[in-house]
Write a protein that holds these residues in place. Structure first.
Motif, PDB file in Angstrom:
ATOM      1  N   UNK A  74       0.815  -1.211   0.000  1.00 49.83           N
ATOM      2  CA  UNK A  74       0.000   0.000   0.000  1.00 49.83           C
ATOM      3  C   UNK A  74       0.852   1.266   0.000  1.00 49.83           C
ATOM      4  N   UNK A  75       1.970   1.246   0.719  1.00 48.97           N
ATOM      5  CA  UNK A  75       2.854   2.407   0.736  1.00 48.97           C
ATOM      6  C   UNK A  75       3.421   2.671  -0.658  1.00 48.97           C
ATOM      7  N   UNK A  79       2.850   5.915  -3.142  1.00 48.60           N
ATOM      8  CA  UNK A  79       3.962   6.652  -3.738  1.00 48.60           C
ATOM      9  C   UNK A  79       3.826   6.723  -5.257  1.00 48.60           C
ATOM     10  N   UNK A  80       3.427   5.607  -5.880  1.00 51.68           N
ATOM     11  CA  UNK A  80       3.225   5.604  -7.340  1.00 51.68           C
ATOM     12  C   UNK A  80       2.094   6.559  -7.723  1.00 51.68           C
ATOM     13  N   UNK A  81       1.018   6.541  -6.964  1.00 50.45           N
ATOM     14  CA  UNK A  81      -0.095   7.461  -7.232  1.00 50.45           C
ATOM     15  C   UNK A  81       0.353   8.905  -7.068  1.00 50.45           C
ATOM     16  N   UNK A  99       4.037  15.680  -0.432  1.00 49.10           N
ATOM     17  CA  UNK A  99       2.916  16.175   0.365  1.00 49.10           C
ATOM     18  C   UNK A  99       1.733  15.230   0.332  1.00 49.10           C
ATOM     19  N   UNK A 100       1.432  14.706  -0.853  1.00 45.60           N
ATOM     20  CA  UNK A 100       0.303  13.792  -1.014  1.00 45.60           C
ATOM     21  C   UNK A 100       0.517  12.501  -0.247  1.00 45.60           C
ATOM     22  N   UNK A 101       1.664  11.867  -0.445  1.00 43.73           N
ATOM     23  CA  UNK A 101       1.937  10.573   0.189  1.00 43.73           C
ATOM     24  C   UNK A 101       2.002  10.727   1.705  1.00 43.73           C
ATOM     25  N   UNK A 102       2.732  11.713   2.180  1.00 41.37           N
ATOM     26  CA  UNK A 102       2.868  11.920   3.621  1.00 41.37           C
ATOM     27  C   UNK A 102       1.511  12.149   4.266  1.00 41.37           C
ATOM     28  N   UNK A 103       0.743  13.076   3.718  1.00 39.06           N
ATOM     29  CA  UNK A 103      -0.567  13.394   4.294  1.00 39.06           C
ATOM     30  C   UNK A 103      -1.518  12.199   4.212  1.00 39.06           C
TER      31      UNK A 103
END
Length: 166
Positions: A74-75, A79-81, A99-103
């Protein structure tokens, strides 16, 4: 479902405030706020664990969730998304992906997202999601001020994740 909608709205609003304050929040204030939020989350988790009598079930659920999430990568998928969004929505090197992945990971992996969504769906009680909304608002304000607009994109996975649980 109202709790999830409020939560996503808090993320969008918090991101807007964070972008307005971009680089205007001193690092020492950011550190203090994040430590305070961390203490609140620990308090909520400990008080919930002490309240409940299903400690073994909680441990099994956490272990199973970690194993399933790792097996499904899932991680890596997030990241790919994030990279795909960055390619489609921003110029290279914008930091949108970070920003997207972290949030997204912060908002979707916590117990409050699952328990709050279940309570909202089963009992119509969105109190946990409202509390989570306040925490997420403050967190995204800081993330947006440091990592940029990519944090707002995390509202979509949150809507899908929490909404499907609800």
């Amino acid at each position: 479902m109202l709790g999830t909608i409020v939560n996503a709205g808090a993320i969008v609003l918090g991101c807007a405030v964070g972008l307005l304050l971009r680089r205007g929040i001193p690092e020492r204030v950011t550190d203090a706020v994040m430590k305070g939020i961390g203490l609140c989350v620990i308090y909520i988790g400990v008080s919930g664990a002490l309240e409940g009598e299903k400690t073994i079930a909680m441990i099994i659920a956490m272990a199973a969730g970690g194993a399933i999430g790792t097996a499904l990568d899932l991680n890596g998928g997030m990241e790919r998304l994030g990279r795909l969004l960055e390619e489609k929505l921003a110029r290279g090197g914008s930091g949108l992906s970070a920003g997207f992945v972290t949030a997204s990971l912060i908002y979707c992996v916590g117990a409050m997202a699952v328990v709050g969504s279940l309570e909202d769906g089963l009992n119509g009680n969105a109190a946990t999601l409202y509390t989570k909304s306040v925490l997420d608002f403050m967190i995204v304000m800081i993330l947006a001020s440091t990592l940029g607009a990519g944090a707002v994109c995390s509202a979509l996975p949150l809507l899908i994740y929490q909404g499907s649980i609800t």
